[in-house]
Design an enzyme around this catalytic site. Structure first.
Site, short mmCIF file in Angstrom:
data_model
loop_
_atom_site.label_atom_id
_atom_site.label_comp_id
_atom_site.label_asym_id
_atom_site.label_seq_id
_atom_site.Cartn_x
_atom_site.Cartn_y
_atom_site.Cartn_z
N ASN A 1 4.38 1.74 7.19
CA ASN A 1 4.84 3.08 6.85
C ASN A 1 5.09 3.17 5.35
OD1 ASN A 1 5.58 5.71 7.17
ND2 ASN A 1 7.52 5.30 8.22
N HIS B 1 14.86 3.20 7.07
CA HIS B 1 15.76 2.31 6.31
C HIS B 1 16.90 3.07 5.64
CE1 HIS B 1 13.20 3.10 2.48
NE2 HIS B 1 12.82 3.95 3.41
N ARG B 2 16.58 4.25 5.08
CA ARG B 2 17.65 4.97 4.36
C ARG B 2 18.69 5.57 5.30
NH1 ARG B 2 15.99 4.06 -0.51
NH2 ARG B 2 13.77 4.21 -0.89
N ASP C 1 7.30 -3.01 2.74
CA ASP C 1 6.36 -2.17 1.97
C ASP C 1 5.53 -2.98 0.99
OD1 ASP C 1 7.31 0.00 3.35
OD2 ASP C 1 7.90 1.16 1.58
N ARG D 1 3.33 -0.19 -7.46
CA ARG D 1 2.45 0.26 -8.55
C ARG D 1 1.94 -0.95 -9.34
NH1 ARG D 1 5.68 4.47 -7.52
NH2 ARG D 1 5.22 6.59 -8.23
N ARG E 1 2.43 11.57 8.70
CA ARG E 1 2.80 11.93 7.32
C ARG E 1 1.55 12.47 6.61
NH1 ARG E 1 6.13 7.15 4.56
NH2 ARG E 1 6.45 8.83 3.04
N GLU F 1 10.06 9.07 6.32
CA GLU F 1 10.09 8.10 7.42
C GLU F 1 10.42 8.76 8.75
OE1 GLU F 1 10.47 7.54 4.41
OE2 GLU F 1 10.56 5.43 3.84
N SER G 1 9.10 1.27 -5.78
CA SER G 1 8.11 2.13 -6.46
C SER G 1 7.40 1.36 -7.57
CB SER G 1 8.81 3.36 -7.04
OG SER G 1 9.30 4.17 -6.00
N ARG H 1 14.13 13.77 7.87
CA ARG H 1 15.43 13.29 7.38
C ARG H 1 16.49 14.39 7.35
NH1 ARG H 1 13.45 9.22 2.44
NH2 ARG H 1 13.36 7.39 3.78
N LYS I 1 12.20 -2.27 5.43
CA LYS I 1 11.15 -1.53 4.69
C LYS I 1 11.31 -1.73 3.19
CE LYS I 1 8.76 2.93 4.54
NZ LYS I 1 8.67 3.33 3.15
N ASP J 1 15.18 10.53 -2.67
CA ASP J 1 15.64 9.39 -1.86
C ASP J 1 17.15 9.19 -2.00
OD1 ASP J 1 12.99 9.14 -1.27
OD2 ASP J 1 12.68 7.22 -2.26
N SER K 1 4.06 15.99 -1.61
CA SER K 1 4.42 14.64 -2.08
C SER K 1 3.82 14.42 -3.46
CB SER K 1 3.90 13.58 -1.11
OG SER K 1 4.09 12.29 -1.67
N SER K 2 4.62 13.82 -4.34
CA SER K 2 4.10 13.47 -5.67
C SER K 2 3.18 12.26 -5.58
CB SER K 2 5.26 13.16 -6.62
OG SER K 2 5.89 11.93 -6.25
N GLN K 3 3.20 11.55 -4.46
CA GLN K 3 2.39 10.33 -4.32
C GLN K 3 0.89 10.64 -4.36
OE1 GLN K 3 3.79 8.28 -0.82
NE2 GLN K 3 5.77 7.79 -1.74
O1 LIG Z 1 5.99 7.47 -5.81
C1 LIG Z 1 6.93 6.87 -5.28
O2 LIG Z 1 7.19 5.67 -5.53
C2 LIG Z 1 7.79 7.61 -4.36
C3 LIG Z 1 7.81 8.99 -4.38
C4 LIG Z 1 8.74 9.79 -3.56
O3 LIG Z 1 7.98 10.44 -2.57
P1 LIG Z 1 7.53 12.01 -2.66
O4 LIG Z 1 6.75 12.21 -3.89
O5 LIG Z 1 6.73 12.16 -1.42
O6 LIG Z 1 8.80 12.81 -2.66
C5 LIG Z 1 9.81 8.93 -2.88
O7 LIG Z 1 10.44 9.64 -1.85
C6 LIG Z 1 9.24 7.64 -2.34
O8 LIG Z 1 10.24 6.86 -1.73
C7 LIG Z 1 8.64 6.82 -3.43
C1 LIG Z 2 10.03 8.08 1.29
C2 LIG Z 2 10.13 6.75 1.20
O1 LIG Z 2 9.11 5.87 1.35
P1 LIG Z 2 7.53 5.96 1.11
O2 LIG Z 2 7.28 5.12 -0.11
O3 LIG Z 2 6.94 5.37 2.34
O4 LIG Z 2 7.15 7.39 0.89
C3 LIG Z 2 11.45 6.10 0.98
O5 LIG Z 2 11.47 4.89 0.68
O6 LIG Z 2 12.50 6.77 1.05
#
Ligand SMILES: O=C(O)C1=C[C@@H](OP(=O)(O)O)[C@@H](O)[C@H](O)C1
Ligand SMILES: C=C(OP(=O)(O)O)C(=O)O
Length: 428
Positions: free
Chosen positions: A92, A388-389, A49, A27, A122, A343, A23, A346, A414, A315, A168-170
């Site tokens: 991915n 991977h997890r 990644d 970033r 996704r 992925e 993460s 889960r 990954k 995770d 997703s927070s992403q």
């Molecule tokens: O922002 C990040 O680095 C991540 C946010 C999480 O995802 P979600 O926000 O989709 O739960 C986590 O599962 C992922 O492995 C990494």
């Molecule tokens: C959800 C995961 O990956 P991603 O960063 O692709 O969302 C993870 O690593 O568990």
């Protein structure tokens, strides 16, 4: 099918130096790319990644230099990417795909973003909807709401956008990282629930390291100022990966210990260090310093079952599901609906594989409930779903004194290509 046979084991002890945080690595790479000047990035994670992110940045005209020993020199472009037309393949990697979508949508070029087949399942619609409120022009090349995407130059538009945060927070992370490219004050409002909040904490901390302070209205509103510009911190060290730490800490809690992980600890910005609290709830004995965590089995020898809301550690919570095999009753992990869009699905995958070692498992839309068998079943053949997890978690079952076969063990690349070597070094 490639597989790895893990021998039966019952004891875990030793010290593991963790690879860099996924993460933080992805970033830092994107922020260093957008910043003005050179950033020396140390202890970067070397995995699929981060390779996808590095390759994408290179394609987009960023200076990317491998200095050896996980040290990368990134020469930022000081704003939007200079290459205005590109096609990117991002595997991915959610931490590459979502933030790059946002940054490219505000970069004034023409870009195609693709990934592996699972990445195309996704969701990304909530991010695209928010970007469109800011004038972005994004087309879906496949199914609406999902990658692949075609991004065109944005048109001028308003100073606020709403984003949903319950998938997703992403999506919010991507927006926050990209907003300084707009050169105008912009507010993002989160509509409804925001999941995985500690990852927003990582994003805000990294933005601060690169000179951008986001004004926050709790978890509901985030404003980036008109004069926000990324400035290189010069040099930045990436912490060890707290999610990767979870496998070794669980091994210590299951297999006696002590197992110590180095590279992450009480001073971490990663929410997944809270996994140690969950293990402590299960009775494990935990010690922590600024940059290390150590786990040992409970005094009694056996872990306790727990009921835990795991929304803050999506995770590492997968590791709890496997630790539950070694607990004295039924463990329930709740508020984990996002597991279904990662992925693999889960929740379904974990239920299927835990049953192979004899567990009784119930699952719902957003929970999993695990009751361990009296003794784990030997010789389970574990499928890993290109996740991977799943591979790393299920390796822990071998600590139940049973041989376990892990199919497609290479999927750990990954985030942790050398995982099985590190695991073999601490178990016997
Ligand atoms: O922002 C990040 O680095 C991540 C946010 C999480 O995802 P979600 O926000 O989709 O739960 C986590 O599962 C992922 O492995 C990494
Ligand atoms: C959800 C995961 O990956 P991603 O960063 O692709 O969302 C993870 O690593 O568990």
């Amino acid at each position: 099918m490639d597989f790895l046979d893990l021998p039966a084991c019952s004891h875990a002890e030793g010290t593991v130096r963790l690879p860099g945080s996924k993460s933080i690595s992805n970033r830092v790479l994107l922020l260093a790319a957008l910043a003005d000047g050179v950033t020396e990035v140390r202890d970067l994670l070397d995995s699929d990644d981060t390779r996808h992110m590095l390759a994408a940045l290179k394609t987009l005209g960023v200076g990317v230099e491998d200095r050896g020993d996980n040290h990368w020199r990134i020469t930022g472009v000081g704003g939007a990417f200079p290459v205005k037309q590109a096609e990117l393949f991002l595997g991915n990697a959610g931490t590459a795909f979502r933030p790059l979508t946002a940054a490219l949508a505000l970069s004034g070029g023409d870009y195609v973003l693709k990934g592996v087949a699972r990445m195309h399942e996704r969701p990304i619609g909530d991010l695209v909807d928010a970007l469109k409120q800011l004038g972005a022009q994004v087309d879906y090349l496949g199914n609406p709401g999902y990658p692949p995407l075609h991004v065109h130059p944005a048109r001028l538009a308003g100073d606020r956008a709403q984003v949903r945060g319950n998938v997703s927070s992403q999506f919010l992370t991507g927006l926050l990282m990209a907003l300084p490219l707009r050169r105008m004050a912009t507010t993002v409002e989160v509509v409804g629930e925001l999941i995985s909040k500690p990852y927003i904490g990582i994003t805000l901390a990294m933005l601060r390291r690169f000179g951008v302070d986001v004004a926050q209205d709790g978890w509901a509103g985030f404003t980036v100022a008109a004069d926000a510009r990324y400035k290189t911190p010069g040099e930045i060290y990436v912490e060890g990966d707290a999610s990767s730490a979870s496998y070794f800490l669980a091994a210590g809690a299951i297999g006696g210990g002590p197992v110590r992980v180095e590279g992450v600890g009480a001073d971490s910005v990663q929410g997944d260090v809270r996994f140690a609290d969950a293990l402590a709830l299960m009775g494990a004995r935990i010690a922590m310093g600024p940059n290390w965590i150590e786990a040992r089995a409970p005094e009694s020898g056996r872990l306790k079952a727990i009921d835990l809301d795991c929304n803050h550690i999506p995770d590492a919570a997968m590791t709890l599901a496997v630790a539950a095999l070694f607990a004295d009753g039924t463990t329930t992990l709740t508020n984990i609906a996002s597991w279904r869009v990662k992925e693999t699905d889960r929740i379904a995958a974990m239920a299927t594989e835990l049953r192979k070692v004899g567990a009784t498992v119930a699952e719902g839309a957003d929970f999993i409930r695990i009751t361990p068998p009296a003794r784990l079943l030997p010789d389970a053949v574990i499928d890993t779903y290109d996740d991977h997890r799943m591979a790393m978690c299920l390796s822990l079952a071998s600590l139940g004194g049973v041989p376990v076969r892990i199919n497609d063990p290479g999927c750990v690349a990954k985030t942790f290509p050398t995982y099985f070597d590190a695991f073999a070094r601490i178990v016997r």
